[in-house]
Design a protein around this motif. Structure first.
Motif, short mmCIF file in Angstrom:
data_model
loop_
_atom_site.label_atom_id
_atom_site.label_comp_id
_atom_site.label_asym_id
_atom_site.label_seq_id
_atom_site.Cartn_x
_atom_site.Cartn_y
_atom_site.Cartn_z
N TRP A 120 -19.93 27.93 38.91
CA TRP A 120 -20.03 28.87 40.03
C TRP A 120 -21.48 29.32 40.19
CZ3 TRP A 120 -17.64 29.31 44.18
CH2 TRP A 120 -17.55 30.49 44.92
N THR A 121 -22.23 28.55 40.98
CA THR A 121 -23.66 28.80 41.17
C THR A 121 -23.89 29.83 42.26
OG1 THR A 121 -23.82 27.06 42.86
CG2 THR A 121 -24.15 26.41 40.55
N LYS B 2 -25.64 29.37 44.89
CA LYS B 2 -25.48 28.69 46.17
C LYS B 2 -24.03 28.70 46.63
CE LYS B 2 -26.25 24.28 48.53
NZ LYS B 2 -26.77 22.89 48.40
N ARG B 3 -23.13 28.40 45.70
CA ARG B 3 -21.71 28.41 46.04
C ARG B 3 -21.23 29.84 46.32
NH1 ARG B 3 -18.83 24.02 41.90
NH2 ARG B 3 -19.86 22.18 42.78
N TYR B 4 -21.72 30.78 45.53
CA TYR B 4 -21.34 32.18 45.75
C TYR B 4 -21.73 32.65 47.14
CZ TYR B 4 -21.84 37.28 45.49
OH TYR B 4 -21.78 38.63 45.76
N LYS C 221 -22.36 30.88 49.77
CA LYS C 221 -21.57 30.17 50.78
C LYS C 221 -20.20 30.81 50.93
CE LYS C 221 -21.07 26.96 53.84
NZ LYS C 221 -20.88 25.53 53.50
N LYS C 222 -19.62 31.18 49.80
CA LYS C 222 -18.31 31.85 49.82
C LYS C 222 -18.41 33.21 50.52
CE LYS C 222 -14.07 32.98 48.25
NZ LYS C 222 -12.84 32.25 48.54
N ASN D 29 -10.98 27.46 48.68
CA ASN D 29 -12.31 27.33 48.10
C ASN D 29 -12.38 26.27 47.01
OD1 ASN D 29 -14.99 28.29 48.18
ND2 ASN D 29 -14.67 29.47 46.33
N TRP E 51 -14.71 21.99 43.73
CA TRP E 51 -15.15 22.88 44.81
C TRP E 51 -14.90 22.23 46.16
CZ3 TRP E 51 -20.31 23.30 47.53
CH2 TRP E 51 -20.40 24.49 48.27
N ASP F 14 -15.58 23.95 49.15
CA ASP F 14 -16.41 24.60 50.16
C ASP F 14 -15.56 25.18 51.29
OD1 ASP F 14 -18.61 25.52 51.54
OD2 ASP F 14 -19.09 23.58 52.45
#
Length: 313
Positions: free
Chosen positions: A43-44, A46-48, A50-51, A291, A297, A299
């Protein structure tokens, strides 16, 4: 004239399970290691982010009403981790221009999951809020607090409760008493309000992990609360807010007291195409664009679709 005395023509209330809206930081008091960079979900940041912006996009889109658009007045949110997540959502995402305020619980849930309420200060003036702790039964893990919020809306007091009941993990028969425990705690509080003022305006919303036919929701309905969303559907094929193994369910619900029922206009599942994806378990049909698929992932947005209720005040 105060903020909350502004005349409202339509009041829009949204309920949304955000599906694991975690930050990337490990809380040493919680079981949240999987939602870190080193965790199994990777859970990077960047992903956070985006979420965060996907949830913001979802909330903004629920303000669509025909050819008109306005920011929803209030959003009951479940599966949010903490205050920092809510602050990022309100102050650093696509929602920042909406100027939402929020309140959030700090529950004993072992994973660190909480519930929160976003509100537009132009249509709701906060008076107070506090959590309602749910006492655990034997064998029951500590669960989410119920969030209670009281404020002024359209020149009258509005009471709001946000609920996230225990899941059916481990089986329905074993976990039914846990959800009933939440229902009892909730109705103890709503009964206290209505015993003082039988015309009190009350909204109860959240993820109940039960449908209207199940015991916990039947119990709530017997306590002077009307389920205005049990049969809500979408305009793009959704027949509920959640889909499990090809079957749609309305486990997200909105209840209102009798006095607020008089102002109720409509409820619907918000199933805009961008929130949906093909469902391999249901040929030719769609399901929420979540998600994660397992540990992969995707996205997406959430495994639950938003639920909208509108009122005339």
């Amino acid at each position: 004239m105060g903020i909350a005395t502004l005349l409202l023509s339509v009041f829009t209330f949204v309920e949304l399970n955000c599906e694991n809206l975690f930050d990337c930081q490990h809380d040493s008091l919680k079981q949240d290691v999987e939602w870190t960079v080193e965790g199994e979900r990777h859970w990077t940041k960047k992903r956070y982010w985006k979420k965060i912006n996907n949830i913001a996009k979802t909330i903004v889109a629920t303000g669509t009403n025909g050819n008109e658009w306005q920011v929803p007045d209030m959003i009951a949110m479940t599966e949010v981790e903490n205050d920092s997540v809510m602050r990022d959502l309100c102050r650093r995402s696509l929602l920042k221009k909406a100027r939402y305020e929020y309140v959030i619980t700090n529950s004993p849930d072992v994973r660190g999951i909480d519930v929160a309420l976003l509100y537009n200060p132009l249509s709701f003036q906060l008076l107070n809020s506090y959590p309602l702790r749910v006492e655990s039964l034997d064998g029951m893990r500590p669960t989410r607090d119920i969030l209670y919020v009281r404020g002024l809306c359209a020149d009258d007091t509005l009471h709001v409760f946000v609920v996230h009941s225990p899941s059916k993990f481990g089986g329905s028969s074993k976990t039914d008493p846990y959800r009933m425990q939440v229902a009892r705690r909730l109705c103890g509080a709503t009964d206290s309000i209505m015993n003082i003022n039988s015309k009190a305006r009350i909204i109860v919303a959240g993820d109940f992990n039960d449908t209207y036919k199940d015991a916990s929701l039947e119990f709530i309905s017997r306590h002077r609360l009307n389920n205005i969303s049990y049969n809500a559907t979408g305009s793009n094929g959704a027949r509920g807010t959640y889909k499990y193994k090809g079957t749609w369910e309305n486990i997200d619900n909105i209840f209102v007291s009798d006095s607020l029922r008089e102002h109720f206009v409509a409820s619907q599942v918000f199933d805009a195409p961008f929130l949906l994806i093909d469902d391999k378990d249901d040929n030719g049909e769609k399901k929420p664009r979540r998600n994660f698929n397992g540990l992969s992932w995707a996205d997406g947005f959430s495994d639950h679709l938003p639920l909208i209720a509108t009122f005339n005040f």
